[in-house]
Scaffold this active site. Structure first.
Site, PDB file in Angstrom:
ATOM      1  N   CYS A   7      -4.251  -1.438  -2.267  1.00  0.00           N
ATOM      2  CA  CYS A   7      -4.394  -0.003  -2.476  1.00  0.00           C
ATOM      3  C   CYS A   7      -5.243   0.180  -3.732  1.00  0.00           C
ATOM      4  CB  CYS A   7      -3.001   0.600  -2.677  1.00  0.00           C
ATOM      5  SG  CYS A   7      -3.001   2.359  -3.061  1.00  0.00           S
ATOM      6  N   CYS A  30     -11.100   2.806  -0.593  1.00  0.00           N
ATOM      7  CA  CYS A  30      -9.723   3.196  -0.291  1.00  0.00           C
ATOM      8  C   CYS A  30      -9.397   2.478   0.999  1.00  0.00           C
ATOM      9  CB  CYS A  30      -9.607   4.703  -0.102  1.00  0.00           C
ATOM     10  SG  CYS A  30      -7.981   5.194   0.542  1.00  0.00           S
ATOM     11  N   ASP A  65       0.865  -1.184   0.000  1.00  0.00           N
ATOM     12  CA  ASP A  65       0.000   0.000   0.000  1.00  0.00           C
ATOM     13  C   ASP A  65       0.900   1.233   0.000  1.00  0.00           C
ATOM     14  OD1 ASP A  65      -2.561   1.408   0.220  1.00  0.00           O
ATOM     15  OD2 ASP A  65      -1.887   1.971   2.211  1.00  0.00           O
ATOM     16  N   SER A  66       0.300   2.368  -0.367  1.00  0.00           N
ATOM     17  CA  SER A  66       1.067   3.610  -0.324  1.00  0.00           C
ATOM     18  C   SER A  66       1.463   3.949   1.118  1.00  0.00           C
ATOM     19  CB  SER A  66       0.231   4.750  -0.912  1.00  0.00           C
ATOM     20  OG  SER A  66      -0.972   4.876  -0.184  1.00  0.00           O
ATOM     21  N   HIS A  68      -7.474   3.020   3.298  1.00  0.00           N
ATOM     22  CA  HIS A  68      -7.305   3.859   4.496  1.00  0.00           C
ATOM     23  C   HIS A  68      -8.641   4.139   5.193  1.00  0.00           C
ATOM     24  CE1 HIS A  68      -3.356   4.760   2.822  1.00  0.00           C
ATOM     25  NE2 HIS A  68      -3.061   5.525   3.860  1.00  0.00           N
ATOM     26  N   GLU A 101      -2.909   9.359   7.473  1.00  0.00           N
ATOM     27  CA  GLU A 101      -1.444   9.272   7.453  1.00  0.00           C
ATOM     28  C   GLU A 101      -0.810  10.179   8.515  1.00  0.00           C
ATOM     29  OE1 GLU A 101       0.924   7.441   5.384  1.00  0.00           O
ATOM     30  OE2 GLU A 101      -0.856   6.225   5.060  1.00  0.00           O
TER      31      GLU A 101
END
Ligand code: DGL
Length: 271
Positions: free
Chosen positions: A70, A190, A7-8, A192, A156
């Site tokens: 992701c 997403c 994932d990012s 996240h 993040e």
């Protein structure tokens, strides 16, 4: 040989958690490109380059199977990697799988009226990947996408529980439902976004179903391994997990501990 999970940043941990819960016997290597996250506002070419570098890294570190945990990477880079890069590498039998197709396949059994909302990064929404995949499988469905550019930065930066998150979550829910008030199912497209689930539940009107991806992706991987015993045979099964990040590992360890039931000790790497 391990299953690579990419994932990012932290979002893929919501997928990893479900993979380990459903398929605990396998060995996993998680890679978060936290130093370059978020990906959601980056161009196609850049996301494809970054994702290919991550996949190359995971291949080189003993993962013949990589899950792009992701949506942004799946939307922008998966097809290019699968069709234009992987077949020409020194081992084309390695595999890269994404999260969009399995999610789209599940929509039909969740939405009752065929009005589906999709929350995702600007990159995923601009790609129209969900509209295309869902309407391919369920042609009568109305799919309304809405980009939430602030949600990943909130996660993040460790602000998922803060007041700023309330403001943006409410604003984006209102905007989506203004575009299609008949929506009965919203996909959190997403990885996240499950970190914001409490706030999303708080502001989402009763009766609208929220679809998260972790369990869906885990079921899909189990199915894949069942259908591909040759890949399953390549994977080691000692129940281990290791973590790598392109950012400062101390920060990664602290935030990752919110998702993983044991202390995390990530290694810092360069792609
Ligand atoms: N978790 C990624 C996704 O599912 C994140 C995005 C980002 O880096 O912007 O799309």
């Amino acid at each position: 040989m391990k299953i690579g999970v990419f994932d990012s940043g932290y979002g893929g941990l919501t997928i990893l958690r479900e993979l380990r819960s459903l398929l605990p016997g396998y060995d996993y290597l998680y890679l978060g490109d936290n130093a370059r996250a978020p990906y959601g506002t980056r161009s196609f070419d850049i996301v494809t380059d970054f994702t290919r570098q991550a996949v190359e890294f995971l291949f080189a570190h003993g993962c013949p199977l990589v899950i792009l945990a992701c949506n942004t990477a799946s939307a922008k880079a998966l097809r290019t990697i699968q069709q234009r890069w992987l077949p020409y590498t020194d081992d084309p039998s390695r595999r890269v799988l994404g999260v969009i197709r399995p999610t789209a396949e599940n929509i039909g059994s969740v939405s009752q009226n065929g009005h589906v909302g999709v929350f995702a990064t600007p990159g995923t929404i601009a790609s129209l990947s969900y509209n295309i995949e869902i309407q391919k499988l369920f042609p009568g469905f109305t799919v309304t996408g809405h980009a939430c550019p602030m949600w990943v930065p909130l996660v993040e930066n460790g602000e998922a529980d803060g007041d700023g998150a309330d403001f943006f979550v409410k604003k984006d829910i209102d905007a989506l439902l203004a575009d299609d008030p008949d929506i009965d199912t919203v996909v959190l497209a997403c990885t996240h976004y499950p970190l914001l689930i409490d706030k999303i539940r708080r502001y989402m009107p009763q009766g609208i179903r929220l679809l998260t991806q972790g369990r869906i992706v885990a079921d899909s991987l189990r199915n894949y391994l069942f259908r591909h015993p040759e890949m399953d045979a390549r994977l080691s099964k000692n129940g281990t997990v290791s973590f790598m990040t392109t950012e400062n590992p101390d920060r990664f360890n602290a935030l990752a501990a919110q998702f993983i039931a044991h202390p995390v000790s990530a290694e810092r790497v360069s792609l």
